[in-house]
Write a protein that holds these residues in place. Structure first.
Motif, short mmCIF file in Angstrom:
data_model
loop_
_atom_site.label_atom_id
_atom_site.label_comp_id
_atom_site.label_asym_id
_atom_site.label_seq_id
_atom_site.Cartn_x
_atom_site.Cartn_y
_atom_site.Cartn_z
N SER A 12 0.99 -1.16 0.03
CA SER A 12 0.13 -0.09 -0.13
C SER A 12 0.93 1.31 -0.07
O SER A 12 0.52 2.03 -0.72
CB SER A 12 -1.02 -0.03 1.27
OG SER A 12 -1.66 1.19 1.41
N VAL A 13 1.98 1.30 0.84
CA VAL A 13 2.68 2.51 0.86
C VAL A 13 3.66 2.52 -0.44
O VAL A 13 3.79 3.55 -0.89
CB VAL A 13 3.59 2.22 2.08
CG1 VAL A 13 4.73 3.29 2.01
CG2 VAL A 13 3.07 2.29 3.40
N GLY A 14 4.08 1.49 -0.96
CA GLY A 14 4.76 1.42 -2.28
C GLY A 14 3.95 1.97 -3.34
O GLY A 14 4.38 2.97 -4.02
N PHE A 15 2.84 1.63 -3.37
CA PHE A 15 1.79 1.95 -4.52
C PHE A 15 1.60 3.54 -4.44
O PHE A 15 1.50 4.24 -5.37
CB PHE A 15 0.29 1.30 -4.71
CG PHE A 15 0.65 -0.15 -5.22
CD1 PHE A 15 1.17 -0.27 -6.55
CD2 PHE A 15 0.26 -1.39 -4.57
CE1 PHE A 15 1.33 -1.36 -7.19
CE2 PHE A 15 0.38 -2.29 -5.41
CZ PHE A 15 0.83 -2.65 -6.50
N LEU A 16 1.16 3.91 -3.27
CA LEU A 16 0.94 5.48 -2.75
C LEU A 16 2.35 6.19 -3.30
O LEU A 16 2.09 7.14 -3.98
CB LEU A 16 0.94 5.62 -1.48
CG LEU A 16 0.50 6.91 -0.85
CD1 LEU A 16 -0.78 7.43 -1.58
CD2 LEU A 16 0.49 7.11 0.64
N VAL A 17 3.50 5.72 -2.81
CA VAL A 17 4.65 6.55 -3.43
C VAL A 17 4.86 6.60 -4.79
O VAL A 17 5.07 7.68 -5.54
CB VAL A 17 5.89 5.87 -2.82
CG1 VAL A 17 7.31 6.50 -3.22
CG2 VAL A 17 5.98 6.13 -1.21
N ILE A 20 2.37 9.04 -6.31
CA ILE A 20 2.95 10.43 -6.15
C ILE A 20 3.85 10.73 -7.01
O ILE A 20 3.78 11.85 -7.66
CB ILE A 20 2.99 10.70 -4.68
CG1 ILE A 20 1.69 10.60 -3.85
CG2 ILE A 20 3.85 12.01 -4.57
CD1 ILE A 20 2.00 10.38 -2.29
N ASN A 21 4.77 9.78 -7.20
CA ASN A 21 5.75 9.95 -8.33
C ASN A 21 5.23 10.18 -9.59
O ASN A 21 5.81 11.33 -10.32
CB ASN A 21 6.60 8.94 -8.13
CG ASN A 21 8.08 9.25 -8.88
OD1 ASN A 21 8.37 10.38 -9.47
ND2 ASN A 21 8.71 8.12 -9.42
N GLN A 22 4.26 9.42 -10.06
CA GLN A 22 3.94 9.67 -11.30
C GLN A 22 2.82 11.13 -11.35
O GLN A 22 2.94 11.46 -12.70
CB GLN A 22 2.63 8.58 -11.46
CG GLN A 22 3.45 7.01 -11.82
CD GLN A 22 4.44 7.05 -12.88
OE1 GLN A 22 4.17 7.65 -14.03
NE2 GLN A 22 5.57 6.81 -12.72
N GLN A 27 1.88 12.76 -15.34
CA GLN A 27 0.87 11.73 -15.66
C GLN A 27 -0.17 11.44 -14.56
O GLN A 27 -0.23 10.30 -14.09
CB GLN A 27 1.69 10.47 -15.78
CG GLN A 27 2.83 10.66 -16.91
CD GLN A 27 3.64 9.61 -17.18
OE1 GLN A 27 3.52 8.42 -16.64
NE2 GLN A 27 4.52 9.30 -18.21
N GLY A 28 -0.77 12.44 -14.04
CA GLY A 28 -1.77 12.50 -12.89
C GLY A 28 -2.91 11.57 -13.25
O GLY A 28 -3.28 10.57 -12.51
N LYS A 29 -3.41 11.80 -14.53
CA LYS A 29 -4.64 10.87 -14.97
C LYS A 29 -4.39 9.22 -15.04
O LYS A 29 -5.19 8.62 -14.89
CB LYS A 29 -5.35 11.39 -16.10
CG LYS A 29 -5.84 12.90 -16.00
CD LYS A 29 -6.62 13.16 -17.27
CE LYS A 29 -7.23 14.70 -17.10
NZ LYS A 29 -7.83 15.23 -18.18
N GLU A 30 -3.11 9.21 -15.67
CA GLU A 30 -2.89 7.66 -15.87
C GLU A 30 -2.37 7.11 -14.48
O GLU A 30 -2.26 5.68 -14.54
CB GLU A 30 -1.51 7.57 -16.96
CG GLU A 30 -1.71 8.09 -18.44
CD GLU A 30 -1.59 9.66 -18.55
OE1 GLU A 30 -1.22 10.21 -17.57
OE2 GLU A 30 -2.20 10.12 -19.39
#
Length: 88
Positions: A12-17, A20-22, A27-30
């Protein structure tokens, strides 16, 4: 904490990071699906944690067959005396 719980929380933390990087990369929408994976992992972790607490509460309320229903002897209410230590 069990291994699966640790994996869910760290995923969960990894996907969140990563999400945020994306977003900062433009590439916010993607990156929407990455945030959804983060939330799914977090909710799964919370559900497992809640289920474990409920299971512990039920186990506390039900009497254990190995201990029986006999009350434990209390040293203050009986004629019980401690054994004296022997000198060598």
């Amino acid at each position: 904490m069990k291994l699966v719980d640790s994996i869910l929380l760290s995923a969960s933390v990894g996907f969140l990071v990563i999400g945020i990087n994306q977003v900062f990369a433009g590439q916010g929408k993607e990156s929407y699906w990455i945030f959804m994976f983060s939330i799914i992992c977090l909710f799964s972790y919370q559900a497992r944690k809640l289920k474990r607490k409920e299971k512990a509460a039920v186990a506390e309320q039900t009497p254990n067959k190995t201990t029986g229903t006999k009350p434990k002897k209390d040293a203050s209410n009986s004629n019980y005396t401690k054994k004296k230590k022997r000198r060598k």
